[in-house]
Each structure stands twice: as structure tokens, then as C-alpha cells.
Design an enzyme around this catalytic site. Structure first.
Site, PDB file in Angstrom:
ATOM      1  N   ARG A  95      -2.069  14.838  -1.512  1.00  0.00           N
ATOM      2  CA  ARG A  95      -3.384  14.198  -1.531  1.00  0.00           C
ATOM      3  C   ARG A  95      -4.436  15.286  -1.692  1.00  0.00           C
ATOM      4  O   ARG A  95      -4.407  16.297  -0.984  1.00  0.00           O
ATOM      5  CB  ARG A  95      -3.624  13.417  -0.242  1.00  0.00           C
ATOM      6  CG  ARG A  95      -2.675  12.256  -0.059  1.00  0.00           C
ATOM      7  CD  ARG A  95      -2.714  11.715   1.362  1.00  0.00           C
ATOM      8  NE  ARG A  95      -4.023  11.261   1.737  1.00  0.00           N
ATOM      9  CZ  ARG A  95      -4.489  10.024   1.505  1.00  0.00           C
ATOM     10  NH1 ARG A  95      -3.715   9.139   0.909  1.00  0.00           N
ATOM     11  NH2 ARG A  95      -5.702   9.651   1.886  1.00  0.00           N
ATOM     12  N   ASP A 119       0.858  -1.179   0.000  1.00  0.00           N
ATOM     13  CA  ASP A 119       0.000   0.000   0.000  1.00  0.00           C
ATOM     14  C   ASP A 119       0.897   1.233   0.000  1.00  0.00           C
ATOM     15  O   ASP A 119       2.103   1.135   0.238  1.00  0.00           O
ATOM     16  CB  ASP A 119      -0.901  -0.024   1.233  1.00  0.00           C
ATOM     17  CG  ASP A 119      -1.825   1.168   1.306  1.00  0.00           C
ATOM     18  OD1 ASP A 119      -2.311   1.604   0.246  1.00  0.00           O
ATOM     19  OD2 ASP A 119      -2.047   1.680   2.411  1.00  0.00           O
ATOM     20  N   LYS A 120       0.313   2.387  -0.281  1.00  0.00           N
ATOM     21  CA  LYS A 120       1.112   3.606  -0.274  1.00  0.00           C
ATOM     22  C   LYS A 120       0.908   4.419   1.005  1.00  0.00           C
ATOM     23  O   LYS A 120       1.832   4.604   1.790  1.00  0.00           O
ATOM     24  CB  LYS A 120       0.785   4.484  -1.489  1.00  0.00           C
ATOM     25  CG  LYS A 120       1.642   5.758  -1.564  1.00  0.00           C
ATOM     26  CD  LYS A 120       1.180   6.679  -2.654  1.00  0.00           C
ATOM     27  CE  LYS A 120      -0.070   7.422  -2.260  1.00  0.00           C
ATOM     28  NZ  LYS A 120       0.179   8.418  -1.169  1.00  0.00           N
ATOM     29  N   ASP A 169      -6.445  -2.855   3.461  1.00  0.00           N
ATOM     30  CA  ASP A 169      -5.354  -3.720   3.018  1.00  0.00           C
ATOM     31  C   ASP A 169      -5.506  -5.151   3.527  1.00  0.00           C
ATOM     32  O   ASP A 169      -4.674  -6.003   3.215  1.00  0.00           O
ATOM     33  CB  ASP A 169      -4.004  -3.162   3.494  1.00  0.00           C
ATOM     34  CG  ASP A 169      -3.759  -1.745   3.006  1.00  0.00           C
ATOM     35  OD1 ASP A 169      -4.073  -1.474   1.836  1.00  0.00           O
ATOM     36  OD2 ASP A 169      -3.264  -0.920   3.795  1.00  0.00           O
ATOM     37  N   PHE A 182     -18.856   8.425   4.296  1.00  0.00           N
ATOM     38  CA  PHE A 182     -17.970   8.083   3.183  1.00  0.00           C
ATOM     39  C   PHE A 182     -18.030   6.593   2.874  1.00  0.00           C
ATOM     40  O   PHE A 182     -18.138   5.764   3.773  1.00  0.00           O
ATOM     41  CB  PHE A 182     -16.533   8.475   3.533  1.00  0.00           C
ATOM     42  CG  PHE A 182     -15.522   8.053   2.494  1.00  0.00           C
ATOM     43  CD1 PHE A 182     -15.255   8.866   1.401  1.00  0.00           C
ATOM     44  CD2 PHE A 182     -14.855   6.847   2.596  1.00  0.00           C
ATOM     45  CE1 PHE A 182     -14.334   8.491   0.439  1.00  0.00           C
ATOM     46  CE2 PHE A 182     -13.937   6.448   1.647  1.00  0.00           C
ATOM     47  CZ  PHE A 182     -13.672   7.278   0.557  1.00  0.00           C
ATOM     48  N   ARG A 187      -6.004   4.214  -7.878  1.00  0.00           N
ATOM     49  CA  ARG A 187      -7.462   4.193  -7.759  1.00  0.00           C
ATOM     50  C   ARG A 187      -7.987   2.760  -7.649  1.00  0.00           C
ATOM     51  O   ARG A 187      -8.999   2.408  -8.259  1.00  0.00           O
ATOM     52  CB  ARG A 187      -8.096   4.900  -8.957  1.00  0.00           C
ATOM     53  CG  ARG A 187      -7.861   6.391  -9.034  1.00  0.00           C
ATOM     54  CD  ARG A 187      -8.437   7.133  -7.850  1.00  0.00           C
ATOM     55  NE  ARG A 187      -8.463   8.577  -8.050  1.00  0.00           N
ATOM     56  CZ  ARG A 187      -8.650   9.442  -7.085  1.00  0.00           C
ATOM     57  NH1 ARG A 187      -8.813   9.005  -5.834  1.00  0.00           N
ATOM     58  NH2 ARG A 187      -8.664  10.735  -7.328  1.00  0.00           N
TER      59      ARG A 187
END
Length: 1223
Positions: free
Chosen positions: A655, A398-399, A859, A594, A829
Site C-alpha cells: 500500500r 473488500d480487500k 463497506d 482525509f 479505486r
């Protein structure tokens, strides 16, 4: 007081739940009834039981579990076979000792682990909530579904409770879930219905128990009115009530049906690749045993036919008849199985478990993997795959929070098309209350935020600055941040109301103090009429923000730095203090939370003065721009400017989030009816809720956007570079937009900076057919990337939509083929499901060993799909850690975890397993060779007790020590030379050839250990045990010194165990021979060893046998080290040099490696093995314009001429590889 809790039949039933939808009534009217008359008797109680055994069931259940291993069944069968008189090889009782020892040790270990679980269960069941206001005190285990329970502040919640009342006047209860998921930020829970236990007559309908901690659906039905509720109204078992004096509700799930218990799964069992391969070697040993037994059976039949008459020492059966030779051969076959059973190592599995426990201990105690800041050390949650760390070929990462800090810093923003940059190292310590000024600079559009002309307590006048007000109001209220004050009952660091500007690092799962906030205050001349003072910003209470997302925390702190202070948030209202000191309290009508499908969240509020219903929305540009209103020319210009600023932010690695506003025009209450119906739904609830949110989030007005910096963690580029040099392919799967991810990829050296702006192609992937054509064209162009002598890979950058098309079954093969040519893979994405699908696809199609590393709940799927899962305890809780096999605190720790500990664990375990097979074959063959001289009768020249002691005591400790502590190359050299890791990727330490070479060597050594003593004592009058004693002793010395040759590093522990094994052998043998007067009549080993040790011939035989047996192996090691030394041997030689010489050699090695990587023509084999050449990037993104689609093109790198190579390094001949030139 009738309460019914029904279960949704559409949900999948969990283990232990009723098979049909149950109806549960309140327990209050039935408290005096007998248990059999209780309406809720079908439900499991709140008592939990995680232990597997009871005092009476331990023995049968544990034995059943141990006999799931075929090896245990095999050895028990052999022991039972020995009780048959016709085929027994030695005393039946003695045959049971080895398997009984193994079963007993394993049972003791299992009993201790289960006893610890029992203690934990007992402590939980004896806990009880306190009594107050008519609630009686009751132990946890006595709570039932349908009970009304009250928990007080700082109490642990005993069951899953639907919240119906809270002491807070706003109906809010704060809950800390650290015991459940490791997150320390508080979660808000709110009341959905008034609560009175004596008059509560509503029906509660909810879903069946499941393990989803973030999802819960159901509704309260009263008088045909449905009130939907979700996870925001559920108090979870094991969590702690904070900042709330008391909370009450009805128990909906108890005991093993609670979400915490359903998440309390036992550690997942993963079988390592080495263990799978070892099982095949066991089958080879079984085949070898069958052949040896068959030889013995046939040999015995042939031997019987050599007699013309029956010898007198043959014993007839009970009827006085002689046994036919064929039947006797069958008996001898079974006897040989009993005699040679040790060829299959009985203690190998237990030894492997002990070795892995020792390896885990040393990994967790590594000081370099300890994070002082978090006070956290490395965690090993899976004990059986440590060796897989040394065979990793693909790393999926993951980033956000994994490569980056996940500590967000508010850097830039754009408001109505005007961009406002923020300096990183500006002045600090000045008041925010200075005048906002509009100051032009010489650098493009760099502006300082202008002052906002406000009229305290009145409607905002629409002129320049009003939009800025709306923008910062959106930052302050469009979130789920929890506000705490000095009255909070949980101890925490408090921050003053005053703050400074711009540089605002935040954390979601820890306390964020305003002392961390640094930046540059506004400077300039006074503008218009509003002046701020320190007194106007001071407040009566200190506030503290706790956010589930670091992005939200950064935005709220940024708004506060500009004077828009979020003061209070409840389910019904939200209060914000403006820069003027005026407080606005908005009524909260609804929050559209969200989700990853919409990629946005919204809040619907009522303005306190105008009474307008306003929708504030924030989200990714992909989820916002398409939902803007039909724009006028001015709005279109603003949107285009904002999009340019967003692209600029993304290129800078920031971001981005967009903010919009909408004044509700149509009837809000008509929409609310649809919303409430969706919230009360059980079937397709998520789909209906998303649809109603999408209906509201239309025709939005763009306010602006923000750019938040997420810094790289320290040493991330160096770690990725080292993994690359080790032959590991690094793939980054992130949900960020493409430009942001690409910028971070260049920063962390995933992609090469030298090739920025040189993409291969930008295809248009609007459909599967277009994507298929693009993929075919790209694969056709791949040969152009290859030089004549070395293959140069490319980088793959792909967005989520194109990835979804490529993961289709028709395109998977092509996608996998493309990935094999990629030096790096960057997917943007991506959804959590896409992450796991990519990992699963490459792992299954390529057959590679994969590792996935991440820090957040998104993740978890990826971590569980990989062969090895690594969780990072970052800012997003502990869900990734809980689902992982190993847990670290920083990405840089992955370098040492793989290159050092992974390398050590793999080589140690592989060498130990091979040594175990060698040891058993070498020893058991002594008995096999003797059969040629005893008519294949199954007789042994070594006492049975010595045969048992040999494997259980005399030679058991050295291989375990070898598997835990052997070290071929030091950690410093392994970190300096990552390419040494590649041997594990290709199973260089555990090949089939290595196994058979060890077996062949065992056969040779057993021949020497048998025939040298045999020829020495041939023709003498010694007895059978006197002949077997030097054979047994010489075999012990050979096996021990064989291990000494294989050991790469010697410590005090090595010397103690090796010498101790020999000493124990002589002490036990002397004692046994002195005490065993009549152990095995008619032949007994009494005083045998004492007589042998008084004879000089015994010592000569042992020394000569050991030397001759080990001479081939020693010679092979010497020749291999001299003529064809491996890289590991060279590294070990360098490691043994003085420090200053070692550093010089390592520098030369690196220079030569870089030279070979830069010029592939030096050696095709060297380039293939060590190439780290930088390569172009292949970008696969969705392009909005078909005109941008271009065909791929590449310019091959030309090889340097030999003369150039000679000029660079005159000592290196052309085409000379690293193997012959490195040292």
C-alpha cells in the site's frame, strides 16, 4: 444565561422531530416554572423507549401485528365461518383451538422479547451522572435539551452534548465509542468556545438530528461572530469519557433524537428466496383447496338430485322449508372449506421460525468458526435468511481487512528518488540509537537510511539529510494518532519508548505494544558528527498510540523506530522528539482531514524556531502527483523516480502513500477567513470545506513515499479456490490502486499466475464514447474465447474511473453482459457508492443471489445492497458487523459458512417445507375421499380432537427435527467436494417439480390409507369412528415412515422423536377414548381404540396399508440410487466408507475432476459443470497514453487428442463424463 439551539430547516426531518425549526433556550432561568411554561417542552425528553407494548396495549397491538400475515386472517376467517349453523363442519369452539394455539405461542415469544427491551430501557433511564462543583445529580430521563451537563472520567455520556469545557488544559476530551460502533481506539473531542453556564449567551445552530455518527455540522454565534464546529466537538450518547477528569457542555440532542438512538434500528427484515417460493406453493394449495371444495359442492348437488323425494333425515330450515339443491351446494362448498382447511399448513410459519432458530444455534456453536485470538464466535444477526447461504452465486469482497490482515507493516520507502528497502527477518533487539550509516550494496539501489546531521535546538541546515528529516517529521505529525501516557485512566498495555526497526505490525482498534515491533537495526560505520545513545532516547513517560487507521499507526511507529517519536498531540500543538533527543513542539494551525474525494490529508503547523507556516500532506499518488509544483528538471527527475518506486511497491502488493511539504507563501490568514466561513456553513458545507482544502494543497514539494505491507489472511487462496469450485463468482471491490490490487489478486488466486503479463487489452476510457466503443469491441471478441465444447471465461480488472463510466445507464447492459463472461472481477479505486451500485446492478439484472463481505464503514453500503451481508470484525471497528446479517472474524470462515452450513440449511429447510405440504395434503385427503361415500355432506370419520392433535402434537416435532438436524453429507466431505454446493444455486432441493411430485405422492398415499381399511371393513357393522381409527393410524405410520425414508443421517435425537411421536399418539388416543364418554353425540369415540387394538385385523391393516403406501417412494429411491445416482448420493456413499477408503475415493474424485477441467473435450457436460480452468485476464484500466490502446487478441486453448486422454487415464474413455466414471 440564554442559550438557543436552532435547527437547520434544510435538513430532512427525523421521526419525532419538530416540523419547524425550533428555538431552544437554556433551562437554567426556567427551573422553577411549571412544565407547561418550559420553553423546551416541545422536545422529547432524554428517556428512551424501545419496547413496543405496554401492559394495556399488548393484546390489541400484538394481534394487529400477527394479523398482518394473511395465513392468520385465513384461519380466523375459517373458524368464524364454522359458527354459522348452515355450514359448520364440527363444533365451533373446537375450530378456534389451532389458531388460538399459534397466536398464543407467537404472543408469548413477542412478549418475552419486548420485556427484555423494557428492562434495558429502565436500566438506562435510572442511570445518572455524578454531581460535582455546582452540578446537581439528575437521572438520565430527567435531562432536557438546553441543560448544561458535566460527565466525569469513565462515565457514560447521557445525551449528545456539545463540548464547551474540559479539565484538560488544552481543551481536549477523549471518548471511547466501543458501545456505539465497537471501536476501542480513543476519539479526541475538543472545546470550541469558553464555557461558563451562568454567563453563556451564545446561540447554537446545528443540523437536524440524523444517524450519521461521523458527521455533525453547526456553529456558535456570539456577537455576530460565527465559530464553526463539527463532529470533533460532539460527545455522543452511550460513549465513555476516558483520560479526562471532567467534561461539560450543553445538550443539543436528547432521547430518541441522539445519534446512538437513531442508529438503534431494529433488525432489517429480509425475505429469503425459499420463503418467497413457498408463498407461491401456498397459493397452489389454495387453488387445490378450491377445486376440492368445488368438487364437493357439485357432488352434493348431484347427490341431492338422485332422490325422488326428500329423505326423512333431511332437516328443514326454521320455516319448515327444504333448502334448494343449489343453495345446499353453496353451503357444502363453505363446509368443505372448513373441513379441508388443514391443506394449508397453519403451523408451517411457526415451524420455520423454530427451525431457523435451531439452525442459527448450531452455526454459532461451530468451534471451527470460533476465533480464539479475538475470543469471538460466529454471529447471526438475521434469523430469517439462513437458507440463502446455500444459494449464493456471486460474492463481492473488500480487500483491505477482508482478504488481508489490515495489520500494516512498514516495508519500504523512497526519499527524494532514493529507494530504501527493509528486510523482513533482520536482527532485532539492538538500539535504534546506533549511528545511521550510508551503505552501498550489490543489489541495485538498496540502501540503508543515512544518518541525519542535526543541530539540536536550532534551525535545520539545508544539506544532505535535511530532506530525510522533513520526511520522517511528516510521518510523525501528519496524522490523527492519539497519544496516551502512563497517566491515562484507562487500563492498557504500555510500551517502552525504545524500539527496534522495520518490521512493525500495528492495529488500529486494539493496543499495539512495541514488543511486536521487530526488524533490523541500522548497521555500518559512523557518519558525520551525531551519535545517539540509549540515554538520549529514554523519556520520562511511556507512550502509547491509538490510531483510527492501521496505516497511520504503522507510519507513526516507523517514524519512532528511526528516532522521531511523537510525544504529544493536542488541538493546539504537536510535539516530536528528534533522534538527538531534542523535542520540537509545533503549533497546529489547522488539520485538513482525509476524505475519499481528495484522497489525502494535511496538517498546517508553525515551526517553533523559524516561525514558518508549513503544510505537510500525505495521500494516494493519484491525489498528490497532480498537485505538485511546476517542477524543475531536478524535481521532475525525483518525481519520475518516485513514481517508478510506487509502481514497484504496488506490483509487490504494498500500500503506497506520498508525502509532501510546502512552506506557505501567500497570506495564510486570508485563507483562514475562507476556511472559517466554510466550517461555519450549514448548506453545502462539505463542498466548501473541500474547496478550501484544495486551495491550500497546491504547489506541493515531494518528499517521498512509503510502501506498507498488508499480509493476506491465512487460507484466503484456498477459500477463494473452493468458492470457485462451488460455482460462486468472486468479485473484489477495493479502493487500492490497480497495481496493488492486481498483485493481491494473484496472491489470493483470484487471478492466475500463469497468465501474468498477458492482458487482453488496455483501452483508453477518457470519455463515455470511448468507453462505449471499447466495450462493444470487447464483447465482439468474446466468441474467440470459447472452444467448441467448453466455454472459457476471462478475468476483468477495471479502475474506478472506467467503472463509473460503465455504470452509466447507457452502458449497463453491456457491462453486465461482460461480467457474465468473467471468471473473476477486480475493481480498483472504487468508492463506497460504486461498490453498492455494482452489487445492485448485477443482482437486479442477472437475478442472482449475492453476498457482500467487508470489514469497514466504507463497506456498509455494499453489505446492505446484497442479499446476504457478512461483516468481519477486523481492525476498522464494528460498523460493517452492525450492518451485516452474519458476522465472522476471518475470511476463511466464509468457506465453511457457505459450503457446509449454507448447504445444510438450504437442503434442510427445503426438504422440511416440501414434507409439510405433503403431510397436510396426505392427511386432509382422507376426509376428501370419505365425502364420496357420505353424499359430500362434510362429515368426518375421524374425531375433531384427533384432527387437531394430529398436526399440533402427533406430527409436529419430526419435521422440525428434520429441518434442524438432518445431514445429507458430512462437513468434511462437503469441504473436500465444493461442487456439491451447486445444487442450491440452481434450486435443486426445492423445485416446482419436486413440490408436485410430493403432492401426487400424497394423493396416492391418501388413497391407499383410505381404501385399504375401507375395503377391509366393507359390509361390516362397525361405526364411523371405528372405521376412521385404522385410517388415522395407518396415515400416521405412513407419514412418519415417509420421513424416515427422507432422513439421511440418524442420531439418538431422531430415534427419540420419531418413536416418541408414535408413542404419544397411542397414549393420547387411548386416554381420550377412555375418558370421552359423550364428546360428540350421537357418535362418540369411547373405547374405540381399545377395541381396535384387541383385534388382529387392525394390526394387519396398518402394516399392509403402510407398506403399500410407501412402496412407490421406496422403489423410486432405490432405482434412482442404482441407475442414476446423483453426486450427493455418491458423496454420501463415500462418507459412509471407512476413513482410509474414503480418503482414497476423494483423491480419485479430485483427480478426475481436475482432468476434466484441464481437458474440456472429455465431456462438454462435465466441462460446463465442473470446469475450473484458468483463464486470461481482461484489463480495463485508464491508460495515460492513447498509443497503448490495442485490440483484444486471444489464443484459444486446443483440446487434447483422445489418445492423449487415454495415455493420461487409460480407464477413462473419451467424452466420458464424471457422472458415469467417478465411482
Amino acid at each position: 444565561a440564554r442559550t438557543q439551539v436552532r435547527t437547520d430547516p434544510s435538513e430532512t426531518s427525523c421521526p419525532g422531530s419538530p416540523p419547524s425549526p425550533p428555538t431552544v433556550v437554556s433551562n437554567l432561568p426556567y427551573e422553577d416554572q411549571r412544565p407547561r411554561n418550559q420553553p423546551n417542552r416541545r422536545y422529547a425528553g432524554n428517556a428512551v423507549k424501545t419496547n413496543k407494548y405496554t401492559l394495556w396495549s399488548f393484546l390489541p397491538i400484538n394481534l394487529c401485528e400477527q394479523f398482518r400475515r394473511l395465513a392468520n386472517i385465513y384461519f380466523v376467517g375459517i373458524a368464524a365461518l364454522n359458527f354459522i349453523p348452515e355450514v359448520n363442519a364440527f363444533q365451533p369452539q373446537v375450530a378456534l383451538i389451532p389458531i388460538c394455539v399459534i397466536l398464543t405461542l407467537t404472543a408469548i415469544k413477542d412478549a418475552w422479547e419486548d420485556f427484555r427491551r423494557y428492562q434495558s430501557d429502565r436500566d438506562a433511564c435510572l442511570s445518572h451522572p455524578r454531581s460535582q462543583h455546582g452540578f446537581v445529580e439528575r437521572r438520565w430521563k430527567d435531562i432536557q435539551v438546553g441543560d448544561f451537563v458535566q460527565v466525569l472520567a469513565n462515565d457514560i455520556i447521557p445525551a449528545d452534548i456539545l463540548l464547551l469545557h474540559a479539565s484538560d488544559p488544552n481543551g481536549v476530551c477523549h471518548m471511547e465509542t466501543a458501545n456505539l460502533d465497537g471501536e476501542t481506539n480513543l476519539k479526541q473531542r475538543r472545546v470550541k468556545s469558553p464555557f461558563d453556564p451562568l454567563s453563556f449567551n451564545a446561540t447554537v445552530i446545528c443540523e437536524k438530528p440524523n444517524n450519521n455518527l461521523n458527521h455533525f455540522k453547526g456553529f456558535l454565534e456570539k456577537d455576530q461572530i460565527k465559530i464553526g464546529f463539527g463532529i470533533e466537538s460532539l460527545l455522543l450518547r452511550g460513549c465513555t469519557v476516558r483520560n479526562t477528569a471532567a467534561a461539560s457542555g450543553i445538550v443539543v440532542y436528547a432521547g430518541h433524537d441522539t445519534k446512538s438512538m437513531l442508529n438503534n434500528n431494529r433488525p432489517r427484515y429480509k425475505r429469503s428466496r425459499v420463503e418467497s417460493k413457498m408463498n407461491k406453493e401456498v397459493l397452489c394449495c389454495v387453488f387445490l383447496l378450491f377445486c376440492m371444495c368445488l368438487i364437493g359442492a357439485v357432488g352434493h348437488v348431484i347427490w341431492l338430485k338422485t332422490f325422488s323425494s326428500v329423505p326423512i333425515y333431511f332437516i328443514p330450515d326454521s320455516d319448515g322449508n327444504e333448502t334448494p339443491s343449489v343453495v345446499a351446494g353453496v353451503y357444502r362448498f363453505l363446509t368443505m372449506i372448513i373441513l379441508l382447511q388443514v391443506i394449508i399448513p397453519i403451523s408451517l410459519y411457526l415451524s420455520i421460525e423454530l427451525v431457523k432458530m435451531g439452525q442459527v444455534f448450531f452455526i454459532t456453536q461451530d468451534i471451527d468458526l470460533y476465533d480464539k485470538e479475538k475470543d469471538m464466535r460466529m454471529q447471526c444477526r438475521a434469523l430469517n435468511i439462513t437458507e440463502d447461504l446455500g444459494q449464493i452465486q456471486y460474492v463481492f469482497s473488500d480487500k483491505t481487512g477482508t482478504l488481508t490482515e489490515n495489520k500494516m507493516v512498514f516495508r519500504r520507502c523512497t526519499i527524494m528518488g532514493t529507494e530504501y528497502p527493509h528486510t523482513e527477518n533482520g536482527e532485532s533487539g539492538k538500539w535504534v540509537g546506533q549511528l545511521w550509516s550510508h551503505q552501498d550494496t550489490t543489489v541495485g539501489r538498496d540502501n540503508i537510511l543515512p544518518c541525519l546531521p542535526l543541530r539540536c535546538g536550532m534551525h535545520i541546515t539545508v544539506y544532505h539529510g535535511a530532506t530525510h528529516l522533513e520526511f520522517f517529521l511528516a510521518l510523525a505529525i501528519c496524522n490523527t494518532v492519539v497519544v496516551s501516557t502512563e497517566t491515562a485512566q484507562r487500563q492498557r498495555v504500555r510500551d517502552p519508548v525504545q524500539s527496534t526497526l522495520y518490521d512493525i505490525p500495528t492495529s488500529s482498534s486494539s493496543v499495539v505494544s512495541e514488543d511486536e515491533v521487530q526488524g533490523t537495526p541500522c548497521k555500518g560505520h559512523t557518519r558525520r558528527r551525531q551519535t545517539w545513545t540509549a540515554s538520549s532516547l529514554a523519556g520520562p513517560k511511556e507512550v502509547h498510540y491509538e490510531a483510527q487507521s492501521p496505516d497511520e499507526a504503522a507510519l507513526v511507529h516507523a517514524a519512532k523506530a528511526y528516532g522521531f517519536t511523537l510525544l504529544e498531540r493536542t488541538p493546539s500543538h504537536v510535539s516530536v522528539r528528534l533522534p538527538s533527543g531534542t523535542t520540537l513542539t509545533y503549533e497546529v494551525l489547522d488539520v485538513l482531514t482525509f476524505d475519499s474525494v481528495r484522497s489525502r490529508m494535511s496538517i498546517i503547523v508553525r515551526h517553533p524556531h523559524t516561525k514558518e507556516i508549513i503544510l505537510y500532506t500525505k495521500g494516494a499518488d493519484s491525489g498528490i502527483m497532480e498537485r505538485l509544483s511546476q517542477m524543475k528538471s531536478e524535481s521532475r527527475v525525483i518525481a519520475n523516480k518516485t513514481q517508478k518506486h510506487l509502481d514497484m511497491y504496488a506490483n509487490d502488493g504494498l500500500r503506497t502513500l506520498c508525502f509532501t511539504r510546502k512552506v506557505q507563501e501567500f497570506n495564510y490568514y486570508d485563507w483562514l477567513v475562507l476556511r472559517q466561513g466554510a466550517m461555519a456553513a450549514i448548506d453545502r458545507k462539505d463542498e466548501l470545506v473541500r474547496k478550501t482544502a484544495a486551495d491550500m494543497e497546491t504547489n506541493l514539494t515531494l518528499l517521498g513515499a512509503t510502501g506498507i505491507e498488508d499480509r493476506l489472511q491465512e487460507n484466503v487462496p484456498e477459500t477463494i479456490q473452493a468458492l470457485r469450485e462451488a460455482g460462486i463468482q468472486v468479485c473484489v471491490l477495493t479502493g487500492d490502486k490497480l497495481e496493488t490490487a492486481v498483485n493481491i489478486a494473484y496472491s489470493c488466486k483470484l487471478l492466475d499466475h500463469k497468465l501474468v503479463g498477458k492482458p487482453v487489452c488496455k483501452p483508453v476510457c477518457v470519455s463515455q464514447e470511448v468507453c462505449k466503443n471499447m466495450l462493444s469491441g470487447t464483447l465482439a471478441q468474446l466468441p474467440l474465447y470459447d472452444t467448441q465444447e467448453a466455454k472459457v471465461s476471462v478475468g476483468l480488472v477495471i479502475d474506478g474511473r472506467t467503472l463509473g463510466l460503465l455504470l452509466d445507464s447507457d452502458l449497463q447492459e453491456g457491462f453486465v453482459q461482460l461480467c457474465t463472461h468473467c471468471r473473476a472481477i477486480l475493481c480498483c479505486r472504487t468508492t463506497p457508492l460504486q461498490k453498492s451500485r455494482v452489487v445492485t446492478l448485477l443482482r437486479s439484472k442477472l437475478g442472482v443471489m449475492t453476498l457482500a463481505i467487508g470489514d469497514g464503514a466504507n463497506d456498509v453500503n455494499m453489505i446492505q445492497a446484497a442479499d446476504v451481508g457478512v461483516g468481519i470484525s477486523g481492525q476498522e471497528g464494528m460498523q460493517a458487523v452492525m450492518a451485516s446479517d452474519f458476522a465472522i472474524s476471518r475470511f476463511k470462515h466464509l468457506k465453511k459458512l457457505l459450503l457446509v452450513h449454507g448447504h445444510w440449511c438450504y437442503n434442510r429447510l427445503a426438504n422440511m417445507i416440501i414434507y409439510f405440504f405433503y403431510k397436510n395434503v396426505a392427511y386432509v385427503n382422507l376426509l376428501f375421499w370419505y365425502q364420496f361415500f357420505c353424499g359430500f355432506s362434510g362429515t368426518a370419520m375421524i374425531d375433531y380432537w384427533f384432527m387437531i392433535f394430529f398436526n399440533l402434537f402427533f406430527t409436529s416435532a419430526p419435521p422440525i427435527m428434520f429441518g434442524i438436524m438432518d445431514r445429507e453429507v458430512s462437513a468434511a466431505v462437503l469441504l473436500q467436494l465444493p461442487e456439491l454446493y451447486r445444487r442450491g444455486q440452481h434450486e435443486g432441493g426445492y423445485r416446482r417439480s419436486t413440490f408436485w411430485i410430493a403432492i401426487a405422492d400424497a394423493f396416492y398415499q391418501s388413497l391407499v390409507c383410505f381404501f385399504v381399511p375401507y375395503w377391509t371393513y366393507k359390509g361390516s357393522d362397525i361405526d364411523i369412528f371405528t372405521l376412521g381409527t385404522p385410517m388415522n393410524t395407518a396415515s400416521l405410520f405412513t407419514i412418519i415412515f415417509h420421513l424416515a425414508i427422507e432422513i439421511k443421517s440418524w442420531t439418538v435425537v431422531h430415534w427419540v422423536i420419531m418413536v416418541g411421536s408414535v408413542v404419544v399418539y397411542f397414549v393420547v388416543t387411548l386416554a381420550f377414548c377412555a375418558m370421552c364418554v359423550s364428546c360428540n353425540p350421537p357418535s362418540d369415540p369411547y373405547w374405540t381404540m381399545q377395541e381396535q387394538m384387541s383385534d388382529p385385523m387392525f394390526y394387519l391393516v396398518c402394516i399392509l396399508t403402510t407398506v403399500v403406501a410407501l412402496l412407490p417412494r421406496y422403489t423410486l429411491h432405490a432405482l434412482r440410487g442404482t441407475l442414476v445416482p446423483s453426486d450427493h448420493l455418491r458423496a454420501r456413499q463415500i462418507d459412509n466408507m471407512p476413513p482410509h477408503h474414503r480418503d482414497l475415493w476423494l483423491q480419485e474424485w479430485k483427480k478426475l475432476k481436475d482432468l476434466c477441467a484441464s481437458y474440456p473435450s472429455l465431456s462438454s457436460s462435465t466441462a460446463q459443470r465442473y470446469s475450473t480452468a484458468q483463464s486470461p485476464s481482461l484489463t480495463l484500466v485508464q491508460d495515460p497514453s492513447p498509443a497503448l490502446a490495442q485490440s483484444p487478441s486471444l489464443t484459444p486453448v486446443q483440446d487434447p487428442s483422445p489418445s492423449l486422454v487415454q495415455s493420461l487415464n487409460p480407464k477413462l474413455a473419451p467424452n466420458q463424463g464424471l457422472n458415469s466414471a467417478a465411482l
